[in-house]
Design a protein around this motif. Structure first.
Motif, PDB file in Angstrom:
ATOM      1  N   LEU A   1      28.752  92.387   0.258  1.00  0.00           N
ATOM      2  CA  LEU A   1      30.175  92.216   0.554  1.00  0.00           C
ATOM      3  C   LEU A   1      30.580  93.139   1.701  1.00  0.00           C
ATOM      4  CD1 LEU A   1      32.911  90.960  -0.188  1.00  0.00           C
ATOM      5  CD2 LEU A   1      33.213  92.810  -1.851  1.00  0.00           C
ATOM      6  N   VAL A   2      30.974  92.551   2.816  1.00  0.00           N
ATOM      7  CA  VAL A   2      31.469  93.311   3.969  1.00  0.00           C
ATOM      8  C   VAL A   2      32.806  92.691   4.373  1.00  0.00           C
ATOM      9  CG1 VAL A   2      31.029  94.109   6.316  1.00  0.00           C
ATOM     10  CG2 VAL A   2      29.114  93.804   4.729  1.00  0.00           C
ATOM     11  N   PRO A   3      33.926  93.345   4.035  1.00  0.00           N
ATOM     12  CA  PRO A   3      35.241  92.747   4.272  1.00  0.00           C
ATOM     13  C   PRO A   3      35.645  92.787   5.736  1.00  0.00           C
ATOM     14  CG  PRO A   3      35.491  94.976   3.471  1.00  0.00           C
ATOM     15  CD  PRO A   3      34.014  94.689   3.443  1.00  0.00           C
ATOM     16  N   GLU A   4      36.772  92.190   6.026  1.00  0.00           N
ATOM     17  CA  GLU A   4      37.364  92.293   7.350  1.00  0.00           C
ATOM     18  C   GLU A   4      37.986  93.688   7.514  1.00  0.00           C
ATOM     19  OE1 GLU A   4      37.839  89.273  10.048  1.00  0.00           O
ATOM     20  OE2 GLU A   4      35.990  90.013   9.155  1.00  0.00           O
ATOM     21  N   PRO A   5      37.974  94.245   8.720  1.00  0.00           N
ATOM     22  CA  PRO A   5      38.497  95.601   8.916  1.00  0.00           C
ATOM     23  C   PRO A   5      39.940  95.614   9.409  1.00  0.00           C
ATOM     24  CG  PRO A   5      37.269  94.944  10.854  1.00  0.00           C
ATOM     25  CD  PRO A   5      37.235  93.764   9.904  1.00  0.00           C
ATOM     26  N   ILE A   6      40.595  96.754   9.207  1.00  0.00           N
ATOM     27  CA  ILE A   6      41.903  97.017   9.801  1.00  0.00           C
ATOM     28  C   ILE A   6      41.844  98.387  10.468  1.00  0.00           C
ATOM     29  CG2 ILE A   6      43.246  95.573   8.233  1.00  0.00           C
ATOM     30  CD1 ILE A   6      43.878  98.104   6.614  1.00  0.00           C
ATOM     31  N   ASN A   7      42.871  98.694  11.231  1.00  0.00           N
ATOM     32  CA  ASN A   7      42.941  99.970  11.946  1.00  0.00           C
ATOM     33  C   ASN A   7      43.969 100.864  11.251  1.00  0.00           C
ATOM     34  OD1 ASN A   7      43.357 102.100  13.722  1.00  0.00           O
ATOM     35  ND2 ASN A   7      43.272 100.838  15.555  1.00  0.00           N
ATOM     36  N   MET A   8      43.502 101.789  10.419  1.00  0.00           N
ATOM     37  CA  MET A   8      44.427 102.646   9.682  1.00  0.00           C
ATOM     38  C   MET A   8      45.155 103.628  10.591  1.00  0.00           C
ATOM     39  SD  MET A   8      44.819 101.824   6.535  1.00  0.00           S
ATOM     40  CE  MET A   8      45.693 103.287   5.958  1.00  0.00           C
ATOM     41  N   ASP A   9      44.576 103.984  11.719  1.00  0.00           N
ATOM     42  CA  ASP A   9      45.290 104.842  12.670  1.00  0.00           C
ATOM     43  C   ASP A   9      46.562 104.154  13.146  1.00  0.00           C
ATOM     44  OD1 ASP A   9      43.355 106.771  12.454  1.00  0.00           O
ATOM     45  OD2 ASP A   9      42.324 106.250  14.319  1.00  0.00           O
ATOM     46  N   LEU A  10      46.463 102.846  13.415  1.00  0.00           N
ATOM     47  CA  LEU A  10      47.642 102.082  13.830  1.00  0.00           C
ATOM     48  C   LEU A  10      48.662 102.029  12.704  1.00  0.00           C
ATOM     49  CD1 LEU A  10      49.240 100.171  15.668  1.00  0.00           C
ATOM     50  CD2 LEU A  10      47.773  98.294  14.846  1.00  0.00           C
ATOM     51  N   VAL A  11      48.215 101.792  11.482  1.00  0.00           N
ATOM     52  CA  VAL A  11      49.131 101.719  10.340  1.00  0.00           C
ATOM     53  C   VAL A  11      49.896 103.035  10.181  1.00  0.00           C
ATOM     54  CG1 VAL A  11      49.261 101.504   7.824  1.00  0.00           C
ATOM     55  CG2 VAL A  11      47.773  99.972   9.134  1.00  0.00           C
ATOM     56  N   ARG A  12      49.191 104.158  10.319  1.00  0.00           N
ATOM     57  CA  ARG A  12      49.838 105.446  10.115  1.00  0.00           C
ATOM     58  C   ARG A  12      50.794 105.813  11.248  1.00  0.00           C
ATOM     59  NH1 ARG A  12      44.236 106.864   8.740  1.00  0.00           N
ATOM     60  NH2 ARG A  12      44.016 106.901   6.458  1.00  0.00           N
TER      61      ARG A  12
ATOM     62  N   ALA B   1      48.276  92.787  16.401  1.00  0.00           N
ATOM     63  CA  ALA B   1      48.418  93.778  15.328  1.00  0.00           C
ATOM     64  C   ALA B   1      49.425  94.854  15.713  1.00  0.00           C
ATOM     65  CB  ALA B   1      47.058  94.401  15.004  1.00  0.00           C
ATOM     66  N   ASN B   2      49.432  95.244  16.981  1.00  0.00           N
ATOM     67  CA  ASN B   2      50.381  96.262  17.446  1.00  0.00           C
ATOM     68  C   ASN B   2      51.826  95.807  17.264  1.00  0.00           C
ATOM     69  OD1 ASN B   2      48.377  98.028  18.210  1.00  0.00           O
ATOM     70  ND2 ASN B   2      48.328  97.341  20.333  1.00  0.00           N
ATOM     71  N   GLU B   3      52.053  94.497  17.353  1.00  0.00           N
ATOM     72  CA  GLU B   3      53.408  93.949  17.198  1.00  0.00           C
ATOM     73  C   GLU B   3      53.740  93.660  15.735  1.00  0.00           C
ATOM     74  OE1 GLU B   3      53.935  91.359  21.277  1.00  0.00           O
ATOM     75  OE2 GLU B   3      52.425  90.698  19.824  1.00  0.00           O
ATOM     76  N   ALA B   4      52.750  93.229  14.967  1.00  0.00           N
ATOM     77  CA  ALA B   4      52.998  92.821  13.577  1.00  0.00           C
ATOM     78  C   ALA B   4      53.111  93.999  12.621  1.00  0.00           C
ATOM     79  CB  ALA B   4      51.896  91.871  13.108  1.00  0.00           C
ATOM     80  N   VAL B   5      52.321  95.042  12.829  1.00  0.00           N
ATOM     81  CA  VAL B   5      52.299  96.169  11.894  1.00  0.00           C
ATOM     82  C   VAL B   5      53.678  96.827  11.738  1.00  0.00           C
ATOM     83  CG1 VAL B   5      51.431  98.533  11.601  1.00  0.00           C
ATOM     84  CG2 VAL B   5      49.840  96.646  11.958  1.00  0.00           C
ATOM     85  N   PRO B   6      54.430  97.103  12.812  1.00  0.00           N
ATOM     86  CA  PRO B   6      55.763  97.690  12.607  1.00  0.00           C
ATOM     87  C   PRO B   6      56.681  96.820  11.746  1.00  0.00           C
ATOM     88  CG  PRO B   6      55.085  97.923  14.894  1.00  0.00           C
ATOM     89  CD  PRO B   6      54.087  97.014  14.255  1.00  0.00           C
TER      90      PRO B   6
END
Length: 352
Positions: A159-170, A242-247
């Motif tokens: 199992l190898v999931p899709e990744p996200i960028n937690m630095d962007l989230v924070r 992602a830069n636009e959707a995360v906020p």
């Protein structure tokens, strides 16, 4: 490590979950200083055999997608590249068996990256493809079950999931334009109508919503919002980075997941990491429930009415903007999982 990623199709040919996963994996491996070559049908102009983009070398196998021609020529391309490990896309399934045959002569392990079963592939070919690699990577438990049912060995699936960028989230600021968010490609599996029907049940409540995503079903969804007389409170934003959707997710309180087909619910994962109370409409061909089962800030529903009830119930939770429980999905950790499988398969192959 020299890594060859074999896929006749790339995002330059067609935008699918499988081709986006291929591109992300290739670019993340290149950032880790691996020598990454994608063996594919040519998508660039000119007569050059190779084209480099974002640290990844794209190597022409055929001038255009052609299943038979690609399968017959990919062994020669692999011999030129001489990789330490080969990762092959599960579609077309005939290419998995062709790569495996070539890899025996090269004495190189083969890892299949299995996003989902494409309807364009035959059942017999998929059964052969599931059994032939040294290892099979899957994005979710649902897909793992499907691959095992096709004949893959239990201990060969990872199992190898899709990744996200937690630095962007924070680091992203919160954009509080909406209380409720839906985000996905608006194709025939999007099932946006369930989301809109749930919102229509809440006409007497104070809420605002956005739909993030674009696709062939967008106009139908917009018409449904008008028919339900909620179009003044639902904003269709189209495709966002992602830069636009995360906020927007950080500013929202609830995320709704209603798609009928989802090998891995990447947008739901982003929303969970952004602290959203996430509500998933259970679907037999979607793995989205795997991300919320057992979580306090997540729930499963089976109808638009239940979805509406859970949106209201979400008010009992405080608003949050980051959930560090999902740091395990950060791209750095996910790419390490790829590397771990590659190294294990290479060491095991060399031993025998």
């Amino acid at each position: 490590m020299r890594v060859a990623l074999v896929s006749m199709y790339t995002t330059h040919h067609e935008e699918t979950g499988a081709t986006r996963r291929l591109r992300r994996t290739a670019e993340l491996l290149a950032e880790r200083d691996h020598e990454v070559t994608v063996l594919c049908a040519k998508w660039w102009d000119g007569e050059v055999v190779e084209f480099k983009q974002d640290g990844v070398t794209y190597h022409r196998v055929t001038d255009a997608p052609a299943v038979g021609g690609f399968a017959s020529r990919v062994p020669f391309a692999l011999r030129e590249v001489s990789p330490d490990v080969i990762q092959v896309a599960s579609y077309p399934p005939w290419h998995v068996t062709a790569v495996r045959t070539a890899a025996r002569f090269l004495r190189t392990p083969v890892v299949a990256d299995w996003w989902t079963r494409d309807d364009r592939g035959g059942s017999r070919a998929y059964r052969r493809a599931a059994k032939s690699p040294n290892a099979v990577l899957v994005p979710s438990e649902m897909v793992r079950t499907q691959v095992r049912e096709l004949g893959a060995a239990v201990d060969s699936t990872h199992l190898v999931p899709e990744p996200i960028n937690m630095d962007l989230v924070r680091s992203a600021d919160a954009d509080e334009r909406a209380d409720v968010v839906y985000a996905r490609d608006l194709d025939e599996h999007a099932n946006v109508e369930s989301f809109l029907l749930a919102l229509a049940e809440l006409r007497d409540k104070d809420w605002s919503a956005v739909v993030i995503g674009d696709g062939p079903e967008r106009s139908t969804a917009e018409q449904t919002a008008r028919d339900l007389r909620i179009d003044d409170r639902v904003e269709f934003l189209g495709e966002l980075s992602a830069n636009e959707a995360v906020p927007i997710m950080k500013g929202a309180h609830v995320f709704a997941q209603t798609a009928t087909v989802e090998p891995f619910a990447t947008n739901l994962l982003w929303a969970l990491a952004c602290g959203c109370v996430s509500i998933v409409e259970y679907q037999a061909r979607s793995s989205a429930h795997e991300l919320v089962e057992g979580r306090e800030r997540g729930s499963l529903v089976t109808s638009p009415q239940e979805l509406a009830d859970e949106i209201v119930a979400a008010r009992r939770y405080d608003h949050e903007t980051v959930d560090d429980d999902f740091a395990r999905y950060d791209f750095r950790r996910v790419i390490e999982q790829y590397e771990s499988v590659y190294e294990t398969e290479r060491d095991d192959y060399g031993f025998f």
